[in-house]
Design a protein around this motif. Structure first.
Motif, mmCIF file in Angstrom:
data_model
loop_
_atom_site.group_PDB
_atom_site.id
_atom_site.type_symbol
_atom_site.label_atom_id
_atom_site.label_comp_id
_atom_site.label_asym_id
_atom_site.label_seq_id
_atom_site.Cartn_x
_atom_site.Cartn_y
_atom_site.Cartn_z
ATOM 1 N N LYS A 34 0.194 -1.560 -0.155
ATOM 2 C CA LYS A 34 -0.629 0.395 -0.241
ATOM 3 C C LYS A 34 0.845 1.518 -0.571
ATOM 4 N N TYR A 35 2.060 1.513 0.550
ATOM 5 C CA TYR A 35 2.549 2.619 0.828
ATOM 6 C C TYR A 35 4.696 2.111 0.157
ATOM 7 N N PRO A 36 4.684 1.876 -0.696
ATOM 8 C CA PRO A 36 5.919 1.221 -0.857
ATOM 9 C C PRO A 36 7.085 2.433 -1.044
ATOM 10 N N LEU A 37 6.439 3.235 -1.275
ATOM 11 C CA LEU A 37 7.534 4.075 -0.810
ATOM 12 C C LEU A 37 8.230 4.623 0.516
ATOM 13 N N ARG A 38 7.441 4.242 1.495
ATOM 14 C CA ARG A 38 7.593 4.672 3.103
ATOM 15 C C ARG A 38 8.482 3.251 3.245
ATOM 16 N N ALA A 39 7.796 2.024 2.736
ATOM 17 C CA ALA A 39 8.668 1.045 2.293
ATOM 18 C C ALA A 39 9.710 0.772 2.242
ATOM 19 N N ALA A 40 10.005 1.733 1.665
ATOM 20 C CA ALA A 40 11.438 1.331 0.525
ATOM 21 C C ALA A 40 12.559 1.404 1.558
ATOM 22 N N GLU A 41 12.596 2.526 2.453
ATOM 23 C CA GLU A 41 13.725 3.058 3.318
ATOM 24 C C GLU A 41 13.672 2.128 3.833
ATOM 25 N N ALA A 42 14.546 1.518 4.509
ATOM 26 C CA ALA A 42 14.645 0.210 5.622
ATOM 27 C C ALA A 42 14.801 0.551 6.611
ATOM 28 N N ARG A 43 15.365 2.162 7.316
ATOM 29 C CA ARG A 43 15.732 2.557 7.928
ATOM 30 C C ARG A 43 14.581 3.449 8.657
ATOM 31 N N ASN A 44 13.354 3.486 7.698
ATOM 32 C CA ASN A 44 11.933 4.131 9.008
ATOM 33 C C ASN A 44 11.808 2.250 9.757
ATOM 34 N N VAL A 45 10.838 3.039 10.702
ATOM 35 C CA VAL A 45 10.602 1.948 11.917
ATOM 36 C C VAL A 45 9.152 2.204 12.319
ATOM 37 N N ARG A 46 8.163 1.172 12.151
ATOM 38 C CA ARG A 46 7.556 0.013 12.401
ATOM 39 C C ARG A 46 7.265 -0.020 13.793
ATOM 40 N N HIS B 299 3.094 13.748 13.094
ATOM 41 C CA HIS B 299 4.240 14.004 12.543
ATOM 42 C C HIS B 299 5.346 13.683 11.608
ATOM 43 N N SER B 300 5.799 12.288 12.226
ATOM 44 C CA SER B 300 6.663 11.797 11.857
ATOM 45 C C SER B 300 6.253 10.956 10.230
ATOM 46 N N TRP B 301 5.202 10.625 10.345
ATOM 47 C CA TRP B 301 4.433 10.184 8.840
ATOM 48 C C TRP B 301 4.722 11.458 8.175
ATOM 49 N N HIS B 302 4.487 12.848 8.151
ATOM 50 C CA HIS B 302 4.801 13.246 7.301
ATOM 51 C C HIS B 302 5.747 14.222 7.181
ATOM 52 N N HIS B 303 6.404 14.076 7.918
ATOM 53 C CA HIS B 303 7.811 15.319 8.027
ATOM 54 C C HIS B 303 8.837 14.363 8.194
ATOM 55 N N GLY B 304 9.051 13.011 9.181
ATOM 56 C CA GLY B 304 9.755 12.672 9.321
ATOM 57 C C GLY B 304 11.245 13.122 10.241
ATOM 58 N N ARG C 267 11.010 7.977 9.555
ATOM 59 C CA ARG C 267 9.273 8.415 9.707
ATOM 60 C C ARG C 267 9.517 6.989 10.805
ATOM 61 N N VAL C 268 8.211 7.101 11.935
ATOM 62 C CA VAL C 268 7.734 6.169 11.767
ATOM 63 C C VAL C 268 6.504 5.584 12.290
ATOM 64 N N TRP C 269 5.561 4.980 12.056
ATOM 65 C CA TRP C 269 4.464 4.709 12.198
ATOM 66 C C TRP C 269 3.903 3.618 13.467
ATOM 67 N N LEU C 270 2.988 3.485 13.389
ATOM 68 C CA LEU C 270 2.208 2.450 13.654
ATOM 69 C C LEU C 270 2.085 1.247 13.439
ATOM 70 N N GLN C 271 2.186 0.081 13.456
ATOM 71 C CA GLN C 271 2.214 -0.923 12.925
ATOM 72 C C GLN C 271 1.435 -1.975 13.626
ATOM 73 N N TYR C 272 1.111 -2.163 15.070
ATOM 74 C CA TYR C 272 0.423 -3.513 15.728
ATOM 75 C C TYR C 272 0.414 -2.829 16.749
ATOM 76 N N THR C 273 -0.402 -3.462 17.405
ATOM 77 C CA THR C 273 -0.940 -2.842 18.534
ATOM 78 C C THR C 273 -0.629 -4.258 19.680
ATOM 79 N N MET C 274 -0.783 -4.281 20.797
ATOM 80 C CA MET C 274 -0.682 -5.023 21.734
ATOM 81 C C MET C 274 -1.231 -5.280 23.097
ATOM 82 N N HIS C 275 -2.507 -6.067 24.072
ATOM 83 C CA HIS C 275 -2.682 -6.017 24.400
ATOM 84 C C HIS C 275 -3.804 -7.604 24.996
#
Length: 263
Positions: A139-151, A221-226, A241-249
């Motif tokens: 869905k977001y190939p440009l964000r996923a292409a940078e391995a250093r972005n953090v989920r 802010h991290s998603w749009h600007h990094g 860039r950092v984004w939420l991938q999962y929640t654990m509860h």
């Protein structure tokens, strides 16, 4: 008491002698935290457009403890009724890139060796092997292409800090977990960051989303600007860039975070 603890340690220890020195040390490491006053009923946070308010605009509750003077007049003190403590997690994740070892480990999710069984089939040994991770990549190939972005994953649960035998009190810590790391490091204590301490005494209930606002703001802010970050492994700067991938509860916690009925 830091001084008492210091007296118990061997000579030459590096423990700060006072809370003031501790705060200076944490500040220089970019590991500061924010104190955000909040409505005692959890209606809102006294920040942004409400930063200067002294009463909650929703329930009219006082922001500060009220005291009665000698003249019988009720006045507000300078002591907040309730404080949310926020430890910005973006800065803590950035610090993982300041060490060459951990900076290399932060790209394991894309470059790491996968588990394969005797028949040559890949086995799921990391969140990046799951369908949700791969669906995000599509869905977001440009964000996923940078391995250093953090989920990240977010986990929270309530507990009584005073023990089961004490009076009823529910405190809710919120943890942020970087998911880029190898399986062996993913759930270690040193890579699980305490980000929010939601005060009690009651559990936050439907107002949990109010207390989560600082985390949501930083994620937006991290998603749009990094965030400009130095990568020690490649010795280059990049916008992380950092984004939420999962929640654990558990199920009750899941109901509060997602606003769904789990009964």
């Amino acid at each position: 008491n830091l001084r008492t603890c210091g007296n118990m340690l061997p000579e030459g220890h590096c423990l700060p002698k006072s809370m003031h020195e501790t705060r200076k040390l944490m500040g220089s490491l970019n590991m500061d935290y924010k104190r955000i006053d909040c409505c005692p009923k959890g209606c809102l946070l006294f920040w942004k457009q409400f930063a200067d308010d002294k009463y909650c605009t929703i329930c009219k509750a006082s922001r500060y403890e009220e005291v009665t003077g000698k003249d019988g007049q009720v006045r507000q003190s300078k002591v907040p009724m309730k404080i949310l403590r926020y430890l910005p997690f973006i800065k803590r994740i950035q610090r993982l890139y300041l060490s060459e070892e951990t900076a290399t480990q932060m790209t394991w999710h894309k470059k790491g060796k996968r588990y394969v069984d005797e028949q040559g089939r890949k086995k799921m040994g990391h969140p990046s092997d799951g369908k949700a991770w791969k669906n995000f990549d599509d869905k977001y190939p440009l964000r996923a292409a940078e391995a250093r972005n953090v989920r990240i994953a977010i986990a929270t649960d309530g507990f009584n800090p005073y023990g089961m035998s004490a009076a009823s009190y529910s405190c809710w810590p919120v943890f942020v977990i970087p998911l880029n790391l190898p399986p062996g490091l993913l759930m270690q204590r040193k890579t699980i960051f305490l980000s929010l301490i939601i005060p009690g005494p009651e559990y936050p209930g439907k107002n949990l989303s109010v207390y989560m606002q600082p985390i949501v703001d930083d994620l937006n802010h991290s998603w749009h600007h990094g965030t400009l970050t130095y990568d020690r492994a490649s010795k280059t700067n990049f916008y992380m860039r950092v984004w939420l991938q999962y929640t654990m509860h558990d199920m009750p916690g899941y109901a509060l975070v997602c606003g769904w009925c789990t009964a």
